[in-house]
Write an enzyme that holds these catalytic residues in place. Structure first.
Site, PDB file in Angstrom:
ATOM      1  N   TYR A 154       0.827  -1.208   0.000  1.00  0.00           N
ATOM      2  CA  TYR A 154       0.000   0.000   0.000  1.00  0.00           C
ATOM      3  C   TYR A 154       0.864   1.263   0.000  1.00  0.00           C
ATOM      4  O   TYR A 154       0.601   2.212  -0.749  1.00  0.00           O
ATOM      5  CB  TYR A 154      -0.907  -0.033   1.229  1.00  0.00           C
ATOM      6  CG  TYR A 154      -1.926   1.071   1.331  1.00  0.00           C
ATOM      7  CD1 TYR A 154      -3.115   1.024   0.600  1.00  0.00           C
ATOM      8  CD2 TYR A 154      -1.734   2.144   2.199  1.00  0.00           C
ATOM      9  CE1 TYR A 154      -4.073   2.024   0.715  1.00  0.00           C
ATOM     10  CE2 TYR A 154      -2.688   3.146   2.323  1.00  0.00           C
ATOM     11  CZ  TYR A 154      -3.849   3.079   1.585  1.00  0.00           C
ATOM     12  OH  TYR A 154      -4.790   4.064   1.711  1.00  0.00           O
ATOM     13  N   LYS A 158       0.893   4.118  -2.898  1.00  0.00           N
ATOM     14  CA  LYS A 158       0.542   5.502  -2.603  1.00  0.00           C
ATOM     15  C   LYS A 158       1.700   6.458  -2.892  1.00  0.00           C
ATOM     16  O   LYS A 158       1.471   7.611  -3.298  1.00  0.00           O
ATOM     17  CB  LYS A 158       0.072   5.630  -1.155  1.00  0.00           C
ATOM     18  CG  LYS A 158      -1.263   4.935  -0.881  1.00  0.00           C
ATOM     19  CD  LYS A 158      -2.365   5.393  -1.839  1.00  0.00           C
ATOM     20  CE  LYS A 158      -3.747   4.964  -1.398  1.00  0.00           C
ATOM     21  NZ  LYS A 158      -4.793   5.370  -2.360  1.00  0.00           N
TER      22      LYS A 158
END
Length: 253
Positions: A154, A158
């Site tokens: 993640y 991002k």
């Protein structure tokens, strides 16, 4: 409704949470909104909230990681609502784990939805934006881009969206298109509830602990992010591009 010229906006991952709040806010700003999510039926509540307030909205089911589905979804939006010139790439999933436990499948799934999905959606929508000589792109990053235990996939996705955003701003600026990223901190959503479950703590305790670490003394709500996106997609934000705006209740390094 706002007096801002009505445009067509697409918000991905808009069945709930930040995406739903953003779709509802953009409709309140006067735009027609395509509410996209993996399950079209799950978008019904968001669409109803918009139409009951006399806004225009449609639900579109799409897997943003699949090129054919993305092309078909964007074509449907253009046909039913008009050429999309606002895009909010919000769709995302989490598959949290420490790196020594993380599977290749969990890495690929997260990168595919966040990064590949944003790429495919932007590639499809930018054609309408450049033709119209106007566009607003907002990509959802996260404070996790700076690193977060148990979220190597993640965090990488991002952080990647921040570089993606800055490059879009460079490439598309001459066509009247801006691109920015919003990086939320702790926002009370189903996704953060799932994180609390993974950590085996109650959501209430999770929120209380987070609030104690945030300078403004509370966690964020989806509407906090929607308000920032509302500005970045407005006419007035035409000179703001290539920026990463942390909406986290305090300064970020």
């Amino acid at each position: 409704m706002s007096t801002t010229p009505q445009r067509t906006a697409i918000v991905t991952g808009a069945a709930r949470g930040i995406g739903a709040a953003t779709a509802i806010r953009l409709a309140a700003d006067g735009h027609a909104v395509a509410v996209l999510d993996l399950d079209e039926a799950a978008c019904a509540q968001t669409v109803s909230a918009i139409t009951e307030a006399r806004g225009r909205a449609i639900a579109v089911g799409v897997d943003v990681s699949q090129p054919e589905q993305v092309e078909a979804a964007v074509a449907r939006v253009a046909s039913e609502l008009g050429a999309p010139t606002i895009l909010v790439n919000n769709a995302g999933i989490i598959r949290d784990n420490l790196i020594f436990k993380m599977t290749v499948e969990d890495w690929d799934a997260v990168i595919s939805v966040h990064l590949r999905g944003a790429f495919l959606m932007t590639k499809a929508v930018q054609a309408h934006m450049t033709a119209e000589k106007y566009g607003r792109i907002v990509n959802l990053s996260s404070t996790s881009a700076q690193g977060n235990r148990g979220q190597v996939n993640y965090s990488a996705a991002k952080a990647g969206l921040q570089g993606f955003t800055k490059t879009l701003a460079i490439e598309l600026g001459r066509f009247g298109v801006t691109a920015n990223a919003v990086a939320p901190g702790f926002i009370a959503t189903d996704m953060t509830r799932a994180t609390a479950d993974r950590m085996k703590v109650s959501f209430e305790d999770f929120i209380a602990g987070a609030s104690a670490q945030i300078p403004v003394g509370r966690v964020g709500e989806p509407q906090d992010i929607a308000a920032t996106i509302s500005f970045l997609t407005s006419e007035e934000a035409g000179f703001v591009s290539g920026q990463v705006i942390y909406v986290a209740g305090g300064p970020q390094d």
